[in-house]
Design a protein around this motif. Structure first.
Motif, short mmCIF file in Angstrom:
data_model
loop_
_atom_site.label_atom_id
_atom_site.label_comp_id
_atom_site.label_asym_id
_atom_site.label_seq_id
_atom_site.Cartn_x
_atom_site.Cartn_y
_atom_site.Cartn_z
N SER A 1 17.93 0.83 -7.45
CA SER A 1 16.65 1.54 -7.47
C SER A 1 16.58 2.50 -8.65
CB SER A 1 16.44 2.32 -6.16
OG SER A 1 16.36 1.44 -5.07
N THR A 2 17.70 3.12 -8.98
CA THR A 2 17.72 4.05 -10.10
C THR A 2 17.35 3.33 -11.40
OG1 THR A 2 19.44 5.33 -9.00
CG2 THR A 2 19.12 5.74 -11.36
N LEU A 3 17.96 2.17 -11.63
CA LEU A 3 17.66 1.40 -12.84
C LEU A 3 16.17 1.04 -12.89
CD1 LEU A 3 19.06 0.04 -15.32
CD2 LEU A 3 19.11 -2.07 -13.96
N GLY B 1 19.03 3.93 -0.29
CA GLY B 1 18.34 3.46 0.90
C GLY B 1 19.27 3.06 2.04
N GLY B 2 20.28 2.29 1.71
CA GLY B 2 21.19 1.81 2.75
C GLY B 2 22.01 2.92 3.37
N ASN B 3 22.36 3.90 2.57
CA ASN B 3 23.12 5.02 3.10
C ASN B 3 22.25 5.92 3.98
OD1 ASN B 3 25.99 4.89 2.23
ND2 ASN B 3 25.01 4.64 0.24
N ASN C 1 16.82 12.35 0.41
CA ASN C 1 16.34 11.39 -0.60
C ASN C 1 17.36 11.11 -1.68
OD1 ASN C 1 13.97 11.54 0.68
ND2 ASN C 1 13.01 12.96 -0.76
N SER C 2 18.40 11.94 -1.78
CA SER C 2 19.37 11.71 -2.84
C SER C 2 20.34 10.61 -2.46
CB SER C 2 20.12 13.00 -3.18
OG SER C 2 21.00 13.32 -2.13
N LEU C 3 20.28 10.14 -1.20
CA LEU C 3 21.12 9.02 -0.80
C LEU C 3 20.39 7.71 -1.07
CD1 LEU C 3 22.91 11.07 0.55
CD2 LEU C 3 22.88 9.70 2.62
N1 ATP Z 1 17.41 11.80 -6.81
C1 ATP Z 1 18.73 11.68 -6.70
N2 ATP Z 1 19.54 12.75 -6.69
C2 ATP Z 1 20.89 12.63 -6.58
N3 ATP Z 1 21.54 11.45 -6.46
C3 ATP Z 1 20.79 10.34 -6.47
C4 ATP Z 1 19.35 10.39 -6.56
N4 ATP Z 1 18.88 9.12 -6.53
C5 ATP Z 1 19.98 8.32 -6.41
N5 ATP Z 1 21.11 9.06 -6.37
C6 ATP Z 1 22.49 8.51 -6.27
O1 ATP Z 1 22.64 7.49 -7.23
C7 ATP Z 1 23.39 6.39 -6.73
C8 ATP Z 1 22.58 5.10 -6.84
O2 ATP Z 1 21.50 5.14 -5.93
P1 ATP Z 1 20.38 4.01 -5.85
O3 ATP Z 1 19.31 4.54 -4.98
O4 ATP Z 1 20.01 3.59 -7.22
O5 ATP Z 1 21.18 2.84 -5.11
P2 ATP Z 1 20.68 1.40 -4.66
O6 ATP Z 1 21.51 0.40 -5.40
O7 ATP Z 1 19.21 1.28 -4.81
O8 ATP Z 1 21.12 1.34 -3.12
P3 ATP Z 1 20.36 0.77 -1.78
O9 ATP Z 1 20.67 -0.68 -1.70
O10 ATP Z 1 21.04 1.49 -0.68
O11 ATP Z 1 18.91 1.07 -1.91
C9 ATP Z 1 23.74 6.76 -5.29
O12 ATP Z 1 25.04 7.29 -5.28
C10 ATP Z 1 22.72 7.82 -4.93
O13 ATP Z 1 23.26 8.71 -3.97
#
Ligand code: ATP
Ligand code: MG
Length: 501
Positions: free
Chosen positions: A42-44, A396-398, A392-394
Protein backbone atom coordinates in the motif's frame (compact mmCIF):
# COMPACT_ATOMS: atom_id res chain seq x y z
CA UNK A 1 0.22 4.54 -21.22
CA UNK A 2 3.19 3.24 -19.30
CA UNK A 3 4.05 4.05 -15.70
CA UNK A 4 7.48 3.34 -14.26
CA UNK A 5 8.51 3.72 -10.65
CA UNK A 6 12.28 3.68 -10.25
CA UNK A 7 14.33 2.97 -7.12
CA UNK A 8 11.69 4.17 -4.70
CA UNK A 9 12.46 4.55 -0.98
CA UNK A 10 10.06 5.43 1.84
CA UNK A 11 10.54 5.34 5.62
CA UNK A 12 8.21 6.10 8.50
CA UNK A 13 10.52 7.00 11.36
CA UNK A 14 12.66 3.91 11.86
CA UNK A 15 10.44 1.71 9.67
CA UNK A 16 11.81 1.31 6.17
CA UNK A 17 8.55 0.54 4.42
CA UNK A 18 9.88 0.59 0.85
CA UNK A 19 13.52 0.05 -0.06
CA UNK A 20 14.84 0.57 -3.59
CA UNK A 21 11.78 -0.81 -5.34
CA UNK A 22 11.20 -0.47 -9.08
CA UNK A 23 7.83 -1.31 -10.54
CA UNK A 24 6.05 -0.72 -13.81
CA UNK A 25 2.65 -1.16 -15.39
CA UNK A 26 1.47 -0.49 -18.94
CA UNK A 27 -1.92 -0.20 -20.63
CA UNK A 28 -3.64 -3.53 -21.26
CA UNK A 29 -1.80 -5.53 -18.62
CA UNK A 30 -2.70 -6.62 -15.11
CA UNK A 31 0.23 -6.55 -12.69
CA UNK A 32 -0.09 -8.26 -9.36
CA UNK A 33 1.65 -6.70 -6.40
CA UNK A 34 1.86 -9.24 -3.62
CA UNK A 35 3.60 -9.69 -0.29
CA UNK A 36 2.94 -10.39 3.37
CA UNK A 37 1.09 -7.98 5.63
CA UNK A 38 3.29 -4.96 6.14
CA UNK A 39 5.51 -5.74 3.14
CA UNK A 40 5.01 -2.23 1.71
CA UNK A 41 2.42 -2.75 -1.04
CA UNK A 42 0.00 0.00 0.00
CA UNK A 43 2.87 2.36 0.75
CA UNK A 44 4.32 1.91 -2.75
CA UNK A 45 0.93 2.51 -4.32
CA UNK A 46 0.26 5.50 -2.08
CA UNK A 47 3.37 7.03 -3.59
CA UNK A 48 2.10 6.36 -7.11
CA UNK A 49 -1.29 7.74 -6.14
CA UNK A 50 0.18 11.00 -4.84
CA UNK A 51 -0.96 10.24 -1.29
CA UNK A 52 2.57 9.99 0.10
CA UNK A 53 5.81 11.57 -1.09
CA UNK A 54 8.71 9.18 -1.75
CA UNK A 55 11.97 9.83 0.11
CA UNK A 56 13.94 8.97 -3.00
CA UNK A 57 13.34 7.66 -6.51
CA UNK A 58 11.33 8.80 -9.48
CA UNK A 59 8.12 8.18 -11.35
CA UNK A 60 7.91 8.29 -15.15
CA UNK A 61 4.75 8.50 -17.23
CA UNK A 62 5.45 7.46 -20.81
CA UNK A 63 9.10 8.21 -20.22
CA UNK A 64 8.55 11.69 -18.78
CA UNK A 65 9.42 12.30 -15.14
CA UNK A 66 6.47 13.53 -13.07
CA UNK A 67 5.88 14.90 -9.58
CA UNK A 68 2.79 13.66 -7.82
CA UNK A 69 2.37 15.90 -4.80
CA UNK A 70 -1.32 15.38 -4.28
CA UNK A 71 -3.83 12.65 -5.21
CA UNK A 72 -5.28 15.09 -7.76
CA UNK A 73 -1.95 15.16 -9.64
CA UNK A 74 -1.95 11.42 -10.04
CA UNK A 75 -5.61 11.36 -10.99
CA UNK A 76 -5.19 13.97 -13.68
CA UNK A 77 -2.34 11.90 -15.12
CA UNK A 78 -4.96 9.17 -15.59
CA UNK A 79 -4.31 7.03 -12.51
CA UNK A 80 -7.33 6.02 -10.41
CA UNK A 81 -6.77 4.52 -6.97
CA UNK A 82 -9.17 2.21 -5.20
CA UNK A 83 -7.91 2.25 -1.65
CA UNK A 84 -7.69 -0.66 0.74
CA UNK A 85 -9.87 1.28 3.17
CA UNK A 86 -13.21 2.37 1.76
CA UNK A 87 -13.55 5.97 0.73
CA UNK A 88 -17.25 6.69 0.40
CA UNK A 89 -19.47 9.17 2.19
CA UNK A 90 -22.23 7.31 3.97
CA UNK A 91 -24.63 10.23 4.07
CA UNK A 92 -24.77 10.68 0.31
CA UNK A 93 -26.52 8.57 -2.29
CA UNK A 94 -24.47 6.37 -4.60
CA UNK A 95 -24.64 8.70 -7.58
CA UNK A 96 -23.22 11.65 -5.62
CA UNK A 97 -20.41 9.47 -4.35
CA UNK A 98 -19.64 8.49 -7.91
CA UNK A 99 -19.00 12.14 -8.75
CA UNK A 100 -17.37 13.36 -5.55
CA UNK A 101 -15.26 16.42 -6.33
CA UNK A 102 -16.26 16.23 -9.99
CA UNK A 103 -19.98 16.86 -9.67
CA UNK A 104 -21.89 17.44 -12.89
CA UNK A 105 -23.57 20.81 -13.00
CA UNK A 106 -26.19 22.46 -15.12
CA UNK A 107 -25.79 25.96 -16.48
CA UNK A 108 -25.91 28.30 -13.50
CA UNK A 109 -24.07 25.89 -11.24
CA UNK A 110 -26.96 23.74 -10.04
CA UNK A 111 -26.12 20.07 -9.57
CA UNK A 112 -27.33 18.01 -12.49
CA UNK A 113 -28.80 15.16 -10.49
CA UNK A 114 -30.57 13.46 -13.39
CA UNK A 115 -27.39 13.34 -15.41
CA UNK A 116 -25.38 11.91 -12.51
CA UNK A 117 -28.02 9.26 -11.86
CA UNK A 118 -28.15 8.41 -15.53
CA UNK A 119 -24.38 8.09 -15.93
CA UNK A 120 -24.15 5.96 -12.82
CA UNK A 121 -26.93 3.75 -14.09
CA UNK A 122 -25.08 3.35 -17.39
CA UNK A 123 -21.95 2.10 -15.65
CA UNK A 124 -24.02 -0.29 -13.52
CA UNK A 125 -25.87 -1.56 -16.58
CA UNK A 126 -22.66 -2.12 -18.48
CA UNK A 127 -21.35 -4.18 -15.58
CA UNK A 128 -24.65 -5.88 -14.83
CA UNK A 129 -24.78 -4.49 -11.33
CA UNK A 130 -28.23 -4.45 -9.81
CA UNK A 131 -28.09 -1.36 -7.66
CA UNK A 132 -30.27 1.72 -7.60
CA UNK A 133 -27.99 4.78 -7.97
CA UNK A 134 -30.24 6.66 -5.56
CA UNK A 135 -29.61 4.29 -2.66
CA UNK A 136 -27.84 5.91 0.28
CA UNK A 137 -24.36 4.49 0.70
CA UNK A 138 -25.13 3.97 4.40
CA UNK A 139 -27.67 1.30 3.45
CA UNK A 140 -25.23 -0.75 1.40
CA UNK A 141 -23.51 -3.90 2.50
CA UNK A 142 -19.72 -3.50 2.47
CA UNK A 143 -19.36 -5.65 -0.60
CA UNK A 144 -21.61 -3.31 -2.51
CA UNK A 145 -19.64 -0.33 -1.26
CA UNK A 146 -16.59 -1.96 -2.74
CA UNK A 147 -18.42 -2.41 -6.02
CA UNK A 148 -19.40 1.28 -6.00
CA UNK A 149 -15.73 2.21 -5.49
CA UNK A 150 -14.67 0.09 -8.42
CA UNK A 151 -17.44 1.52 -10.58
CA UNK A 152 -16.31 5.00 -9.65
CA UNK A 153 -12.77 4.31 -10.83
CA UNK A 154 -14.15 2.88 -14.05
CA UNK A 155 -16.23 5.98 -14.60
CA UNK A 156 -13.18 8.21 -14.30
CA UNK A 157 -11.91 6.79 -17.59
CA UNK A 158 -8.53 6.21 -16.03
CA UNK A 159 -5.67 4.73 -18.06
CA UNK A 160 -4.27 2.96 -15.02
CA UNK A 161 -6.32 1.66 -12.09
CA UNK A 162 -4.73 0.66 -8.80
CA UNK A 163 -6.84 -1.84 -6.87
CA UNK A 164 -5.66 -2.39 -3.31
CA UNK A 165 -7.35 -5.61 -2.20
CA UNK A 166 -10.60 -5.01 -4.06
CA UNK A 167 -11.89 -8.50 -3.44
CA UNK A 168 -11.15 -9.01 0.25
CA UNK A 169 -14.74 -8.37 1.35
CA UNK A 170 -16.50 -9.89 -1.63
CA UNK A 171 -18.13 -13.27 -2.13
CA UNK A 172 -17.06 -15.60 -4.94
CA UNK A 173 -19.92 -14.47 -7.17
CA UNK A 174 -19.08 -10.82 -6.71
CA UNK A 175 -15.41 -11.51 -7.30
CA UNK A 176 -16.36 -13.13 -10.58
CA UNK A 177 -18.15 -9.90 -11.49
CA UNK A 178 -15.14 -7.79 -10.59
CA UNK A 179 -12.98 -10.00 -12.79
CA UNK A 180 -15.38 -9.57 -15.66
CA UNK A 181 -15.15 -5.82 -15.17
CA UNK A 182 -11.39 -6.06 -15.12
CA UNK A 183 -11.42 -8.11 -18.32
CA UNK A 184 -13.43 -5.42 -20.07
CA UNK A 185 -11.05 -2.73 -18.85
CA UNK A 186 -8.06 -4.70 -20.03
CA UNK A 187 -9.54 -5.03 -23.50
CA UNK A 188 -10.00 -1.26 -23.48
CA UNK A 189 -6.25 -1.05 -22.88
CA UNK A 190 -6.47 0.07 -19.25
CA UNK A 191 -3.53 -1.05 -17.09
CA UNK A 192 -4.35 -2.52 -13.68
CA UNK A 193 -2.27 -2.91 -10.53
CA UNK A 194 -3.90 -5.67 -8.54
CA UNK A 195 -3.08 -6.20 -4.86
CA UNK A 196 -4.51 -9.34 -3.32
CA UNK A 197 -3.73 -12.00 -0.76
CA UNK A 198 -5.74 -14.52 -2.72
CA UNK A 199 -3.01 -16.03 -4.82
CA UNK A 200 -5.35 -18.09 -6.95
CA UNK A 201 -6.86 -14.80 -8.15
CA UNK A 202 -3.40 -13.65 -9.11
CA UNK A 203 -2.73 -16.85 -11.05
CA UNK A 204 -6.09 -16.71 -12.74
CA UNK A 205 -6.17 -13.11 -13.65
CA UNK A 206 -2.82 -11.37 -13.76
CA UNK A 207 -0.16 -11.16 -16.44
CA UNK A 208 2.86 -10.18 -14.37
CA UNK A 209 3.71 -10.26 -10.69
CA UNK A 210 6.02 -8.44 -8.29
CA UNK A 211 6.65 -9.70 -4.78
CA UNK A 212 7.63 -7.44 -1.90
CA UNK A 213 9.10 -8.75 1.34
CA UNK A 214 10.03 -6.34 4.14
CA UNK A 215 9.94 -3.42 1.76
CA UNK A 216 12.17 -4.99 -0.86
CA UNK A 217 11.39 -6.40 -4.29
CA UNK A 218 12.30 -10.08 -3.95
CA UNK A 219 10.80 -11.59 -7.10
CA UNK A 220 9.06 -10.59 -10.31
CA UNK A 221 8.12 -12.24 -13.56
CA UNK A 222 5.35 -13.60 -15.71
CA UNK A 223 2.43 -15.27 -13.98
CA UNK A 224 2.32 -18.05 -16.57
CA UNK A 225 5.69 -19.26 -15.30
CA UNK A 226 4.66 -19.78 -11.65
CA UNK A 227 2.02 -21.47 -9.49
CA UNK A 228 0.37 -20.56 -6.20
CA UNK A 229 2.90 -22.45 -4.11
CA UNK A 230 5.84 -20.70 -5.73
CA UNK A 231 4.25 -17.30 -5.19
CA UNK A 232 3.46 -18.10 -1.56
CA UNK A 233 6.99 -19.27 -1.04
CA UNK A 234 8.57 -16.12 -2.39
CA UNK A 235 6.22 -14.01 -0.26
CA UNK A 236 7.11 -15.64 3.04
CA UNK A 237 10.60 -16.84 2.14
CA UNK A 238 9.96 -20.50 3.00
CA UNK A 239 7.65 -23.42 2.20
CA UNK A 240 4.10 -23.33 3.55
CA UNK A 241 2.12 -26.28 4.80
CA UNK A 242 -1.00 -27.24 2.91
CA UNK A 243 -2.36 -30.09 5.01
CA UNK A 244 -5.91 -30.23 6.28
CA UNK A 245 -6.13 -28.95 9.79
CA UNK A 246 -9.17 -30.75 11.07
CA UNK A 247 -8.55 -32.52 14.31
CA UNK A 248 -10.60 -35.60 14.96
CA UNK A 249 -11.79 -35.80 18.53
CA UNK A 250 -14.85 -36.38 20.62
CA UNK A 251 -16.90 -33.27 20.95
CA UNK A 252 -17.64 -31.95 24.42
CA UNK A 253 -20.82 -30.78 26.07
CA UNK A 254 -23.25 -28.56 24.26
CA UNK A 255 -22.58 -24.88 24.86
CA UNK A 256 -25.04 -23.11 22.61
CA UNK A 257 -28.33 -24.33 21.23
CA UNK A 258 -30.68 -22.40 19.03
CA UNK A 259 -34.25 -23.50 18.41
CA UNK A 260 -36.49 -22.22 15.68
CA UNK A 261 -34.96 -18.78 15.58
CA UNK A 262 -36.54 -16.34 13.11
CA UNK A 263 -36.44 -12.70 12.25
CA UNK A 264 -38.31 -11.21 9.33
CA UNK A 265 -36.91 -12.56 6.13
CA UNK A 266 -33.35 -12.40 7.42
CA UNK A 267 -33.35 -15.90 8.91
CA UNK A 268 -36.08 -18.45 9.33
CA UNK A 269 -36.59 -21.40 11.69
CA UNK A 270 -32.95 -21.81 12.47
CA UNK A 271 -32.03 -24.70 14.78
CA UNK A 272 -28.54 -25.97 15.51
CA UNK A 273 -26.14 -26.48 18.38
CA UNK A 274 -22.44 -26.02 19.05
CA UNK A 275 -20.34 -28.07 21.43
CA UNK A 276 -17.23 -27.45 23.46
CA UNK A 277 -14.07 -27.84 21.45
CA UNK A 278 -15.92 -27.91 18.18
CA UNK A 279 -15.24 -25.75 15.13
CA UNK A 280 -18.50 -25.14 13.35
CA UNK A 281 -18.46 -23.41 9.97
CA UNK A 282 -21.34 -21.38 8.61
CA UNK A 283 -21.23 -20.40 4.98
CA UNK A 284 -23.32 -19.31 2.02
CA UNK A 285 -23.46 -16.65 -0.65
CA UNK A 286 -24.38 -12.99 -0.32
CA UNK A 287 -27.83 -12.65 1.23
CA UNK A 288 -27.65 -16.01 3.01
CA UNK A 289 -28.45 -14.36 6.36
CA UNK A 290 -25.59 -15.82 8.38
CA UNK A 291 -24.37 -12.48 9.58
CA UNK A 292 -27.83 -11.31 10.65
CA UNK A 293 -28.35 -14.61 12.47
CA UNK A 294 -25.16 -14.45 14.46
CA UNK A 295 -25.49 -10.76 15.19
CA UNK A 296 -28.88 -11.56 16.65
CA UNK A 297 -27.35 -14.32 18.76
CA UNK A 298 -24.70 -11.89 19.93
CA UNK A 299 -27.31 -9.37 21.00
CA UNK A 300 -26.68 -6.77 18.35
CA UNK A 301 -29.47 -7.80 16.06
CA UNK A 302 -33.10 -8.73 16.47
CA UNK A 303 -34.99 -11.94 17.10
CA UNK A 304 -38.69 -12.34 16.47
CA UNK A 305 -39.31 -15.86 17.69
CA UNK A 306 -37.44 -18.92 18.84
CA UNK A 307 -35.16 -19.65 21.77
CA UNK A 308 -31.53 -19.58 22.76
CA UNK A 309 -29.88 -21.88 25.30
CA UNK A 310 -26.45 -21.42 26.83
CA UNK A 311 -25.22 -24.51 28.69
CA UNK A 312 -28.79 -25.80 28.63
CA UNK A 313 -30.21 -22.72 30.30
CA UNK A 314 -32.70 -20.70 28.33
CA UNK A 315 -31.41 -17.15 28.01
CA UNK A 316 -32.29 -13.83 26.53
CA UNK A 317 -29.35 -11.80 25.42
CA UNK A 318 -30.13 -8.15 25.90
CA UNK A 319 -27.17 -6.56 24.16
CA UNK A 320 -23.57 -7.16 23.23
CA UNK A 321 -22.21 -6.35 26.70
CA UNK A 322 -24.59 -8.97 28.06
CA UNK A 323 -23.35 -11.47 25.45
CA UNK A 324 -19.76 -10.75 26.38
CA UNK A 325 -20.47 -11.23 30.10
CA UNK A 326 -22.09 -14.57 29.27
CA UNK A 327 -18.96 -15.67 27.46
CA UNK A 328 -19.79 -15.00 23.83
CA UNK A 329 -17.15 -13.26 21.73
CA UNK A 330 -17.76 -11.94 18.22
CA UNK A 331 -15.09 -10.91 15.78
CA UNK A 332 -16.95 -8.73 13.29
CA UNK A 333 -16.21 -8.91 9.60
CA UNK A 334 -14.84 -5.96 7.76
CA UNK A 335 -12.17 -4.40 9.80
CA UNK A 336 -12.64 -1.57 7.32
CA UNK A 337 -15.87 -0.63 8.99
CA UNK A 338 -16.55 -2.47 12.19
CA UNK A 339 -13.33 -3.52 13.76
CA UNK A 340 -11.17 -0.47 14.11
CA UNK A 341 -11.69 2.86 15.82
CA UNK A 342 -9.49 5.21 13.86
CA UNK A 343 -9.02 7.75 16.65
CA UNK A 344 -7.67 5.23 19.14
CA UNK A 345 -4.15 3.87 19.21
CA UNK A 346 -3.08 0.27 18.75
CA UNK A 347 -3.36 -0.76 22.39
CA UNK A 348 -6.70 0.95 22.92
CA UNK A 349 -8.09 -0.75 19.85
CA UNK A 350 -6.87 -4.10 21.09
CA UNK A 351 -8.34 -3.67 24.56
CA UNK A 352 -11.59 -1.86 24.17
CA UNK A 353 -14.00 -4.78 24.33
CA UNK A 354 -12.37 -6.30 27.36
CA UNK A 355 -12.78 -3.23 29.51
CA UNK A 356 -15.82 -4.70 31.23
CA UNK A 357 -13.81 -7.82 32.08
CA UNK A 358 -10.75 -6.13 33.51
CA UNK A 359 -12.95 -3.74 35.37
CA UNK A 360 -12.68 -4.45 39.08
CA UNK A 361 -14.91 -2.24 41.20
CA UNK A 362 -14.79 0.40 38.52
CA UNK A 363 -11.00 0.38 38.19
CA UNK A 364 -9.44 -1.18 35.14
CA UNK A 365 -6.49 -3.42 35.88
CA UNK A 366 -4.21 -1.76 33.36
CA UNK A 367 -1.21 -3.94 34.07
CA UNK A 368 -3.08 -7.17 33.55
CA UNK A 369 -4.57 -5.84 30.38
CA UNK A 370 -1.16 -4.82 29.06
CA UNK A 371 0.30 -8.22 29.86
CA UNK A 372 -2.50 -9.87 27.97
CA UNK A 373 -1.92 -7.56 25.05
CA UNK A 374 1.80 -8.34 24.86
CA UNK A 375 0.95 -12.05 24.87
CA UNK A 376 -1.39 -11.62 21.94
CA UNK A 377 1.10 -9.53 19.96
CA UNK A 378 3.61 -12.36 20.28
CA UNK A 379 1.16 -15.14 19.61
CA UNK A 380 -0.31 -13.48 16.53
CA UNK A 381 3.06 -12.16 15.36
CA UNK A 382 1.66 -8.67 14.99
CA UNK A 383 4.07 -6.39 13.17
CA UNK A 384 4.03 -3.09 15.05
CA UNK A 385 6.30 -0.66 16.82
CA UNK A 386 4.80 1.04 19.86
CA UNK A 387 1.52 0.35 21.64
CA UNK A 388 0.74 4.04 21.51
CA UNK A 389 1.10 4.32 17.73
CA UNK A 390 -2.03 5.29 15.80
CA UNK A 391 -3.86 2.23 14.49
CA UNK A 392 -3.56 3.55 10.91
CA UNK A 393 0.20 3.15 11.06
CA UNK A 394 -0.24 -0.63 10.95
CA UNK A 395 -0.64 -2.39 7.63
CA UNK A 396 -4.13 -3.66 6.80
CA UNK A 397 -3.49 -7.25 7.76
CA UNK A 398 -1.91 -6.33 11.05
CA UNK A 399 -4.93 -4.19 11.89
CA UNK A 400 -7.01 -7.32 11.36
CA UNK A 401 -4.80 -9.20 13.82
CA UNK A 402 -5.29 -6.43 16.39
CA UNK A 403 -9.03 -6.86 16.08
CA UNK A 404 -8.61 -10.59 16.65
CA UNK A 405 -6.35 -9.93 19.63
CA UNK A 406 -8.93 -7.80 21.33
CA UNK A 407 -11.55 -10.52 21.18
CA UNK A 408 -9.18 -13.24 22.24
CA UNK A 409 -8.25 -11.36 25.36
CA UNK A 410 -11.89 -11.53 26.42
CA UNK A 411 -11.52 -15.32 26.91
CA UNK A 412 -14.84 -16.25 25.38
CA UNK A 413 -16.52 -19.61 25.90
CA UNK A 414 -18.08 -19.37 22.46
CA UNK A 415 -16.18 -17.43 19.88
CA UNK A 416 -17.94 -16.36 16.69
CA UNK A 417 -15.52 -15.20 13.99
CA UNK A 418 -16.90 -13.51 10.91
CA UNK A 419 -14.39 -13.77 8.03
CA UNK A 420 -11.40 -14.05 10.36
CA UNK A 421 -8.76 -14.18 7.64
CA UNK A 422 -10.07 -11.38 5.49
CA UNK A 423 -7.16 -9.39 4.12
CA UNK A 424 -4.43 -11.35 5.88
CA UNK A 425 -1.50 -12.86 4.00
CA UNK A 426 -0.96 -16.58 3.46
CA UNK A 427 1.49 -16.88 6.33
CA UNK A 428 -0.68 -14.96 8.79
CA UNK A 429 -3.66 -17.03 7.68
CA UNK A 430 -1.88 -20.14 8.91
CA UNK A 431 -1.14 -18.34 12.20
CA UNK A 432 -4.82 -17.53 12.60
CA UNK A 433 -5.82 -21.13 11.79
CA UNK A 434 -3.39 -22.33 14.43
CA UNK A 435 -4.95 -20.00 16.95
CA UNK A 436 -8.43 -21.22 16.06
CA UNK A 437 -7.32 -24.82 16.51
CA UNK A 438 -5.72 -23.95 19.84
CA UNK A 439 -8.97 -22.35 20.96
CA UNK A 440 -10.81 -25.56 20.12
CA UNK A 441 -8.21 -27.57 22.00
CA UNK A 442 -8.86 -25.34 24.98
CA UNK A 443 -12.50 -26.46 24.70
CA UNK A 444 -13.84 -23.20 23.36
CA UNK A 445 -16.74 -23.60 20.94
CA UNK A 446 -15.70 -21.83 17.76
CA UNK A 447 -18.10 -20.68 15.05
CA UNK A 448 -16.54 -19.50 11.80
CA UNK A 449 -18.57 -17.51 9.33
CA UNK A 450 -16.80 -17.51 6.01
CA UNK A 451 -17.58 -17.17 2.35
CA UNK A 452 -14.48 -19.12 1.41
CA UNK A 453 -15.47 -22.74 0.97
CA UNK A 454 -11.83 -23.73 0.93
CA UNK A 455 -11.31 -22.27 4.38
CA UNK A 456 -14.37 -24.02 5.78
CA UNK A 457 -13.25 -27.39 4.43
CA UNK A 458 -9.79 -26.90 5.78
CA UNK A 459 -10.48 -26.07 9.41
CA UNK A 460 -14.07 -26.82 10.38
CA UNK A 461 -15.35 -30.08 11.84
CA UNK A 462 -18.69 -29.57 10.15
CA UNK A 463 -20.51 -26.68 8.53
CA UNK A 464 -23.99 -25.31 8.01
CA UNK A 465 -24.67 -23.97 4.55
CA UNK A 466 -27.28 -21.22 4.40
CA UNK A 467 -29.35 -20.00 1.51
CA UNK A 468 -31.70 -17.02 1.74
CA UNK A 469 -32.05 -17.20 5.50
CA UNK A 470 -32.51 -20.93 5.93
CA UNK A 471 -30.11 -23.73 6.70
CA UNK A 472 -29.99 -25.52 3.39
CA UNK A 473 -27.91 -28.38 4.64
CA UNK A 474 -25.06 -29.51 6.79
CA UNK A 475 -21.77 -30.86 5.52
CA UNK A 476 -19.32 -33.04 7.38
CA UNK A 477 -16.94 -35.95 6.81
CA UNK A 478 -17.55 -37.18 3.26
CA UNK A 479 -19.84 -34.33 2.27
CA UNK A 480 -17.39 -31.73 3.56
CA UNK A 481 -16.05 -30.55 0.21
CA UNK A 482 -16.17 -27.39 -1.87
CA UNK A 483 -18.45 -28.91 -4.45
CA UNK A 484 -21.16 -29.89 -1.96
CA UNK A 485 -20.90 -26.52 -0.23
CA UNK A 486 -21.40 -24.67 -3.52
CA UNK A 487 -24.30 -26.91 -4.42
CA UNK A 488 -26.12 -26.12 -1.18
CA UNK A 489 -25.13 -22.46 -1.19
CA UNK A 490 -26.76 -21.95 -4.56
CA UNK A 491 -30.01 -23.36 -3.26
CA UNK A 492 -29.82 -26.98 -4.40
CA UNK A 493 -31.97 -29.44 -2.46
CA UNK A 494 -30.86 -30.88 0.79
CA UNK A 495 -29.65 -34.45 0.77
CA UNK A 496 -27.13 -34.41 3.56
CA UNK A 497 -27.88 -35.40 7.11
CA UNK A 498 -29.61 -32.84 9.26
CA UNK A 499 -28.19 -32.58 12.67
CA UNK A 500 -30.28 -33.98 15.49
CA UNK A 501 -30.23 -30.92 17.74
N1 ATP B 1 1.43 6.20 8.11
C1 ATP B 1 2.31 5.33 8.60
N2 ATP B 1 3.03 5.59 9.70
C2 ATP B 1 3.93 4.71 10.20
N3 ATP B 1 4.17 3.49 9.67
C3 ATP B 1 3.49 3.16 8.57
C4 ATP B 1 2.50 4.04 7.98
N4 ATP B 1 1.97 3.43 6.90
C5 ATP B 1 2.60 2.22 6.82
N5 ATP B 1 3.50 2.07 7.82
C6 ATP B 1 4.36 0.87 8.02
O1 ATP B 1 4.99 0.56 6.80
C7 ATP B 1 5.05 -0.84 6.58
C8 ATP B 1 4.38 -1.20 5.26
O2 ATP B 1 2.98 -1.01 5.38
P1 ATP B 1 1.96 -1.19 4.18
O3 ATP B 1 0.66 -0.65 4.63
O4 ATP B 1 2.55 -0.61 2.95
O5 ATP B 1 1.90 -2.78 4.05
P2 ATP B 1 1.05 -3.70 3.07
O6 ATP B 1 2.02 -4.48 2.26
O7 ATP B 1 0.06 -2.88 2.32
O8 ATP B 1 0.33 -4.72 4.07
P3 ATP B 1 -1.20 -5.32 4.12
O9 ATP B 1 -1.21 -6.52 3.24
O10 ATP B 1 -1.35 -5.74 5.53
O11 ATP B 1 -2.13 -4.25 3.69
C9 ATP B 1 4.39 -1.48 7.80
O12 ATP B 1 5.41 -1.85 8.70
C10 ATP B 1 3.55 -0.36 8.37
O13 ATP B 1 3.41 -0.52 9.77
MG1 MG C 1 -2.00 -2.72 2.39
Amino acid sequence: MKIEMKNIYKSFGATEAVKDVSFSVAGGEVCALIGENGAGKSTLMNILGGVLPADKGKILVDGQQVDFNRPADSLSAGIAFIHQELNLINDLPIYENMFLGRELKKKGGILDLEKMVEKTQNVFDAMEIKLDPKTMVRDLDTSYKQIVEISRAIMMDASIIIMDEPTSSLTDQEIERVFEMMGTLKRQNVGIVFISHKLNEVIEFCDRYSVLRNGELVAEGLVKDVDVDQLAKSMVGHELRTISLQIKKEKGAEVLRVEDLSYNNDFKNISFSVHKGEILGVTGLLGDGRRELFQAIFGSGQIESGSLYLNNQKVQIKNTADALQRGIGYLPRNRKENGIIKDLNVFENASIVTWPLFDHLGVIDQEKQERKFEEQVKKLRIKMRKRSDPINSLSGGNQQKIVLAKWLSANPEIFILDNPTQGVDVGAKEDIYDIILELAEEDIAVVILSSEAKEIVRICDRALVMYHGVIQGEVKDKTMNEHEIMRLATGAGMNSVQEGA
